[in-house]
Design an enzyme around this catalytic site. Structure first.
Site, mmCIF file in Angstrom:
data_model
loop_
_atom_site.group_PDB
_atom_site.id
_atom_site.type_symbol
_atom_site.label_atom_id
_atom_site.label_comp_id
_atom_site.label_asym_id
_atom_site.label_seq_id
_atom_site.Cartn_x
_atom_site.Cartn_y
_atom_site.Cartn_z
ATOM 1 C CG ASN A 129 -2.256 0.872 1.068
ATOM 2 O OD1 ASN A 129 -2.387 1.312 -0.101
ATOM 3 N ND2 ASN A 129 -3.080 0.880 1.837
ATOM 4 C CG HIS B 295 -8.005 1.074 7.493
ATOM 5 N ND1 HIS B 295 -6.650 1.749 7.567
ATOM 6 C CD2 HIS B 295 -7.620 0.203 6.620
ATOM 7 C CE1 HIS B 295 -5.827 1.381 6.654
ATOM 8 N NE2 HIS B 295 -6.324 0.232 6.186
#
Length: 485
Positions: A333, A369
């Site tokens: 990521n 998240h």
């Protein structure tokens, strides 16, 4: 009030273009329709990229409009009427730019609005104990993209002498127009799942200023794109073959509890690697599309050949074979980690504490998240493991007189193998909190392996200070002896 919020965030249309019925295909493939639509949305990027190449000589406004229309259609295909929520967030950013321009007030509004907007989306959208594909998936990409843009416009109005080199590279001198803002937000090669790229890169790309005309092998980006998509297809096959044998629910079966300790933690780590290949698939497809249209251009190598890794989101060797936890941060990521370093960590330098900046950055990423406790647990363990790793490396250098990169090749290989093995097992433990999300599930799995990585971390931090103190005294004593001689 709750009824109004629920009505706003949970409209009945979960997918768009209902006449395109793919439920039977999803059932045949053994996957959810929402996930399959998401994957199709990514693959649609290829014909759109080819169409964009044919219109490369068109005006910038035509290109922006192409990105807006194509992005909105993909968004509607995947999320139906829920796609309105991403549109509302982009429109809100445009209003904020109109009212506050490139001021610090606009930055504050961007951070607060997009973080809260995404959080309310998480809280009010229907969810399960797993990661679900919902409108919040592209919204979390937009959250970072639009906050970053607010910072870049703010930097563009500052004295250039006060900016870092990275800020000078990404700053924006003028407030984006509405078509530019929506084109940047809905660009199909990064809208659904990333990668993140700056507004400056996007505008340079649209204006045909990104790629150096003198670069060699520009057309080789198509070959690189094919390689990347074959990598994605390979990972898809790997996931389809391995997924039935390595699923998180297996950790709760009685047969798992009866296995020896080493087999349990090995299986846990294999589940982690198999399940996280889903992210790799998405990133490889997105990066491949970015290569086709050319927005992934990253300058030239020493031979003058064009490089196409400017928006790379995953580095296989560093992630799998790297010796340190830091290698995971630098190999997994990537664009999000770069974004958090650029717009959160470095912006907190006024606190004059890297430790505090690191903690707050991880807190932001956990909130970004979602609100599951598993996200906070994983980022907390990541923080502790990175700190421990740095201290271990410091002790190692003081004992041996060498850093990792200065070691002889044989010893370096041994250290790398040991580090990669420890990373394999410990990351499997850490990632279970990210996968299982809820504490009642995480607790069962962690108890079964006796919280072993946390014991190692706890023992280290208990002993680290005395060890460093003894080493410091030994080094000072040795230095005095050498000085006398």
């Amino acid at each position: 009030m709750n009824q109004i919020v629920n009505m706003l965030y949970n409209s009945s249309g979960s997918v768009g273009f209902h006449f395109i019925n793919i439920s039977k295909l999803a059932s045949y493939l053994g996957t959810a329709e929402a996930g399959l639509r998401f994957l199709i949305g990514l693959f649609i990027g290829y014909p759109l990229a080819i169409q964009y190449i044919h219109m490369s000589k068109s005006s910038a406004n035509v290109k922006h409009a192409f990105f807006v229309i194509s992005g909105l259609l993909i968004n509607y295909f995947v999320f139906g009427m829920n796609s309105i929520y991403t549109f509302m967030s982009v429109f809100a950013s445009w209003l904020s730019f109109c009212l506050f321009g490139g001021t610090i007030m606009n930055v504050i509004i961007a951070i607060c609005f997009h973080t809260i907007y995404l959080s309310v989306g998480y809280a009010t959208s229907a969810s399960s104990s797993n990661y679900d594909v919902k409108w919040t998936t592209p919204q979390c990409m937009l959250c970072l993209r639009l906050i970053g843009l607010a910072w870049d416009v703010y930097d563009g109005l500052q004295n250039p002498e006060t900016l870092s080199e990275d800020q000078k590279k990404n700053c924006v001198k003028t407030v984006p127009k509405i078509l530019e803002l929506f084109g940047f937000s809905y660009c199909f090669c990064g809208f659904l799942s990333g990668p993140q790229f700056s507004y400056r890169r996007y505008i340079a790309f649209v204006n045909e200023e990104l790629i150096d005309k003198s670069a060699k092998r520009i057309r080789f980006r198509y070959l690189d794109s094919i390689k990347k998509i074959f990598a994605a297809l390979g990972v898809i096959v790997f996931h389809q073959v391995m997924d039935p044998y390595y699923r998180p629910n297996q950790l709760f079966e009685s047969s798992y509890f009866e296995k020896p300790f080493m087999l349990r933690i090995t299986e846990m780590s294999l589940i982690y690697y198999v399940q996280f290949t889903r992210y790799v698939i998405v990133w490889c497809i997105s990066e491949s599309v970015c290569m086709v249209i050319g927005i992934s251009y990253n300058g030239m190598d020493e031979k003058g050949n064009a490089k196409w890794n400017g928006v790379q989101n995953f580095k296989f060797r560093k992630f799998v074979f790297g010796a340190f936890f830091q290698d995971i941060i630098e190999g997994f990521n990537i664009s999000t980690n770069l974004w958090s370093g650029r717009y959160i960590f470095r912006r907190l330098r006024f606190m004059r504490s890297k430790l505090a900046s690191h903690v707050l950055t991880l807190v932001f990423l956990a909130v970004w998240h979602g609100f599951y406790i598993g996200y906070f647990i994983m980022f907390a363990m990541e923080f502790l493991s990175v700190i421990m790793e740095r201290q271990v490396c410091s002790v190692f250098k003081k004992l041996c007189g060498y850093s990792y990169n200065e070691l002889p090749i044989l010893l370096k290989t041994v250290v790398q193998l040991f580090g990669a093995m420890m990373k394999f097992y410990m990351c499997g433990f850490f990632a279970m909190s990210f996968i299982l999300l809820r504490w009642r599930r995480i607790k069962v799995v962690y108890e079964d392996v006796y919280y072993w990585p946390l014991i190692i971390i706890g023992v280290w931090f208990t002993c680290a200070h005395p060890i460093l103190l003894v080493l410091s005294k030994m080094i000072k004593k040795q230095f005095k002896i050498e000085k006398k001689e």
